[in-house]
Scaffold this active site. Structure first.
Site, PDB file in Angstrom:
ATOM      1  CD  GLU A  86      16.974 -43.905  56.615  1.00 10.92           C
ATOM      2  OE1 GLU A  86      16.899 -42.708  56.102  1.00 10.92           O
ATOM      3  OE2 GLU A  86      16.072 -44.736  56.091  1.00 10.92           O
ATOM      4  CE  LYS A 282      15.071 -39.642  54.207  1.00 14.67           C
ATOM      5  NZ  LYS A 282      15.302 -41.011  55.218  1.00 14.67           N
ATOM      6  CG  ASP A 298      29.560 -29.603  48.881  1.00 15.43           C
ATOM      7  OD1 ASP A 298      28.873 -30.355  49.692  1.00 15.43           O
ATOM      8  OD2 ASP A 298      30.175 -28.605  48.754  1.00 15.43           O
ATOM      9  CG  HIS A 395      12.094 -48.938  58.016  1.00 12.25           C
ATOM     10  ND1 HIS A 395      13.265 -47.972  59.064  1.00 12.25           N
ATOM     11  CD2 HIS A 395      11.914 -48.130  56.727  1.00 12.25           C
ATOM     12  CE1 HIS A 395      13.171 -47.158  57.676  1.00 12.25           C
ATOM     13  NE2 HIS A 395      12.979 -47.288  56.599  1.00 12.25           N
TER      14      HIS A 395
END
Ligand code: MEV
Length: 442
Positions: A86, A282, A298, A395
């Site tokens: 991202e 998130k 992991d 962004h």
């Protein structure tokens, strides 16, 4: 698309080339073979390492490997590798690290390192009989595990407790052997699962052998034995702190104290509103996963655990919190992170090995601290953008570059497009039209 019927039963037995041929015959209109083989490693020995991580491997799926440089954690500087696709994530972590490097940097502490595993079983007999039996056999269980735990014990770890848990209020006849573990610098999944399976075998065997249990309903039926990825006692805390004055420059014209209050409100919203909390967390995992992935750990386990921890009060909430007091702003992230720096992929994946080397071969505790610091940096970067310029500005710059790259834009086109979009909304359509116009004129 045309599908040929091909025998698939023994697909896993085919060689890699045969597997690709099989697929090529199925997806006849795709340039599949070229696409898959062009990402093979040039050195077959290196490729073999990747092929063997998983099953039915055809090629490698690349992700960007970048770094957040100069991250100050407990007064030491780290260049932290991050693997993430991202845009803006690495930039946000790096900017936040730079911001805090002049304000004392990140502070971290590991609170606890305990891992958990359970043998889930059914028992129809009287609870007291089982309770007495487990109590009586506790030492024998520990002894039976000693061949498996000897090495771990030498390193200071091992099985630290074993309890019977009555779960019959949830499911009829359901009990657990609930064990806790210290796994030192290993994530410990294999160690824990081997111990649990041995506990289950011994439980079954000893109940069978014991004459007190020869009534037919006194049998133990093992359902499964498995570690828990919920590790609320493998906990780390990271925080940053500065005086209100040191936030004066975040929004020009807004005093630092006022900005600190705005920032706190943004975090409080994520404490009480699940819609915001999920997005907020998130963002934290944008940073956490990227470092976890780079170190060969992991990330699914880390995510699952982190989200369960975020919901431990019964409501899903922010993993970070803000405290304002004594003229200071303190921003803290606390979350469970079960990580390893030995075993698993950490010592197999060449880039994980390099990552750990760049981090000066940390032990598991130190790695928990580094990862938590990056999670906090990411969260700080996101909230700072959201409460100041909005995130779209940053962004969109990256988004514009991605779109331009997808059109193989030249350097001149990139320069012109950047200038054009300084005050316009970037969209795929708008960029493609601009390029079309530029190319027509050219
Ligand atoms: C985007 O990947 C992450 C953010 O949405 C996180 C947040 O909103 O806090 C920017």
């Amino acid at each position: 698309m045309e599908f040929n019927v091909v025998e698939t039963k023994s697909f896993s037995k085919l060689s890699k080339v045969e597997k690709i041929e099989w697929l090529s015959s199925k997806y006849t209109d795709e340039n599949l073979e070229e696409c898959l083989t062009k990402f093979w490693h040039a050195n077959p020995a290196d490729q073999k390492i990747f092929d063997e991580f998983s099953e039915n491997t055809l090629t490698n799926f690349y992700l960007p490997f970048g770094i957040a440089p100069n991250v100050m954690i407990n007064r030491e500087m780290y260049d932290v590798p991050m693997v993430i696709e991202e845009s803006s994530v690495v930039a946000a972590a790096s900017n936040a690290a730079k911001f805090w490097s002049t304000r004392g940097g990140f502070h971290t502490e590991v609170i606890s390192m305990t891992k958990v595993g359970q043998v889930h079983f059914l028992w129809q007999g009287k609870k007291e009989i089982l309770e007495n039996f487990i109590q009586e056999k506790k030492e024998s269980f520990f002894q039976a595990l000693s061949p498996l735990t000897a090495n771990m014990q030498k390193r200071g770890g091992g099985v630290t407790s074993l309890e019977l848990i009555d779960k019959t209020h949830d499911i009829e006849n359901y009990y657990q052997l609930y064990a806790t573990f210290e796994t030192c610098d290993a994530m410990g999944a294999n160690f824990i699962n081997s111990c649990l399976e041995e506990l289950a075998n011994k439980l079954t065997l000893w109940v069978k052998e014991d004459s007190r249990f020869n009534e037919s309903n006194n049998t133990v039926k093992i359902v499964m034995s498995i570690l828990s990825n919920y590790t609320p006692d493998c906990l780390v805390r990271a925080w940053v702190s500065c005086s209100f004055d040191e936030l004066d420059d975040v929004i020009s014209g807004m005093p630092g104290r006022e900005y600190a209050e705005k920032f706190r409100t943004a975090v409080e919203i994520a404490q009480c509103d699940v819609n915001r909390a999920v997005t907020h967390n998130k963002g934290i995992f944008n940073g956490i996963d990227a470092v976890v992935l780079a170190t060969g750990n992991d990330f699914r386990a880390v995510e699952a655990c982190g989200h369960a921890y975020a919901a431990r009060s019964g409501q899903y909430r922010s993993l970070s919190s803000v405290r304002l007091g004594n003229d200071r702003f303190t921003f803290t992230l606390e979350l469970p992170l079960a990580l390893g720096t030995v075993g698993g992929l950490t010592s197999l994946h060449p880039l994980s090995k390099l990552t750990l080397k760049m981090l000066r071969n940390p032990d598991a505790k130190k790695l928990m601290e580094i990862v938590a610091a990056i999670g906090l940096a990411q969260n700080f970067g996101a909230i700072r953008s959201l409460t100041t310029t909005g995130i779209q500005r940053g962004h969109m710059k990256m988004h514009l570059m991605n779109i331009l790259n997808s059109f193989a834009a030249s350097e001149v086109e990139v320069m012109k497009a950047k200038a054009y979009f300084t005050d316009k909304v970037v969209s795929y359509k708008a960029v493609s039209e601009l390029l079309k116009t530029m190319r027509e004129h050219h």
